[in-house]
Design an enzyme around this catalytic site. Structure first.
Site: not given
Ligand SMILES: NC(=O)c1ccc[n+]([C@@H]2O[C@H](COP(=O)([O-])OP(=O)(O)OC[C@H]3O[C@@H](n4cnc5c(N)ncnc54)[C@H](OP(=O)(O)O)[C@@H]3O)[C@@H](O)[C@H]2O)c1
Length: 286
Positions: A62, A102, A126, A151
């Site tokens: 999430y 994160t 978060y 990021w």
């Molecule tokens: N984005 C950032 O800036 C950032 C920064 C630091 C760390 N991170 C970490 O890096 C990782 C990857 O991030 P990201 O940006 O690639 O995330 P993302 O684009 O939000 O992708 C997350 C995926 O998980 C899916 N999902 C949600 N609930 C689920 C469930 N119950 N079962 C299976 N799949 C589910 C989402 O579907 P829906 O879209 O339909 O919800 C989405 O396809 C995460 O752990 C995040 O916390 C991200």
């Protein structure tokens, strides 16, 4: 080697999927919530037992940082409880769990890059839910790698790079905060790093925590300015202060991650952040 990827439709999951052709020794099983809802413990257990992956890469999360302030139970369900489900099932089948966390586990009071053992103090729902997810991996996974990153952006999904290109094309000026300092990370670089470390990481036991972001330091203003320049958009980017851009969740003012442990353990070179932004923008232009 069989590798189960969760959350494949997200930024990181998609980048792993794109790179998967370059790893012929790995057999990938790509899932998102429709095939494998990681918040459902029975589904996770059944899936893992029937497919028997040696590695699980958890890209599901999430990630709506501001929305999480009002959607606490769902943020905890996906970022904590679901990670506990994966950790327990990974342990039951002897698989390595690679989990992503994160920089928002930190409060941002440091002025030098954070190392893995620095005290955490998340300021947002978060960040708290992700920290609790890390704790679930440490407690329940017999073989785990936790990678904290920051990021994240990619050629897929909604992210800062795409937002700046969209708004920069529509407007003459953009105001972007200049007093939050961190490092943009290209999900493709992170995806490659994860796949490259697997042959070594699979041999380990216990859980290890690492920091991984691109190299270098930037403010969101620097990041936006670079995107607008590289995308060759006519738009002025103005620096503003966080206090002039109110949002629901508190972000750390400083969240640069020290990556020495990761680089020394896995002997991996990490690209400089603006070189990777350039790569991403060239892909988007194509
Ligand atoms: N984005 C950032 O800036 C950032 C920064 C630091 C760390 N991170 C970490 O890096 C990782 C990857 O991030 P990201 O940006 O690639 O995330 P993302 O684009 O939000 O992708 C997350 C995926 O998980 C899916 N999902 C949600 N609930 C689920 C469930 N119950 N079962 C299976 N799949 C589910 C989402 O579907 P829906 O879209 O339909 O919800 C989405 O396809 C995460 O752990 C995040 O916390 C991200």
């Amino acid at each position: 080697m069989k590798i189960l990827v969760t959350g494949t439709l997200g930024q990181l999951g998609n980048e792993i999927s794109v790179l998967s052709n370059e790893y012929p020794d790995f057999e990938f099983i790509f899932t998102d919530i429709d095939e494998l809802d990681i918040s459902d413990p029975i589904m996770v257990e059944t899936f893992c037992t029937s497919y028997q992956p040696q590695v699980i890469i958890n890209c599901a999360a999430y990630t709506a940082v501001d929305k999480a302030e009002e959607d606490e139970s769902l943020a905890y369900l996906i970022n904590t409880t679901a990670v506990e489900n994966l950790s327990k099932s990974a342990t039951a089948i002897g698989a390595l769990l690679v989990h992503i966390s994160t920089d928002y586990v930190f409060d941002g009071k440091n002025c030098i890059p954070y190392i893995e053992t620095d005290p955490t103090n998340p300021q947002s729902v978060y960040g708290k839910s992700k920290l609790a997810g890390e704790e679930a991996v440490s407690k329940f996974a017999s073989k785990g790698i936790i990678l904290r990153t920051s990021w994240l952006y990619s050629a897929f999904g909604n992210n800062f790079v795409k937002t700046m290109i969209k708004y920069g094309t529509e407007r003459d000026e953009l105001n972007v905060v200049c007093d939050q300092i961190g490092t943009p990370t290209y999900a493709r670089d992170l995806a490659k790093a994860i796949l490259d470390i697997i042959p070594t990481a699979i041999l380990q036991s216990g859980t290890s925590l690492f920091h991984y972001s691109n190299e270098g330091v930037a403010s969101w203003f620097d990041f936006a300015h670079t995107i607008i320049n590289l995308a060759e958009i006519e738009c002025t980017v103005n620096p503003i202060q966080t206090k002039d851009y109110p949002v629901k969740a508190i972000r750390p003012n400083f969240s640069v991650l020290n990556k020495s442990k990761f680089k020394e353990t896995y002997k991996i070179n990490i690209p400089y952040w603006s070189d990777s932004v350039k790569h991403c923008i060239l892909r988007l232009k194509k």
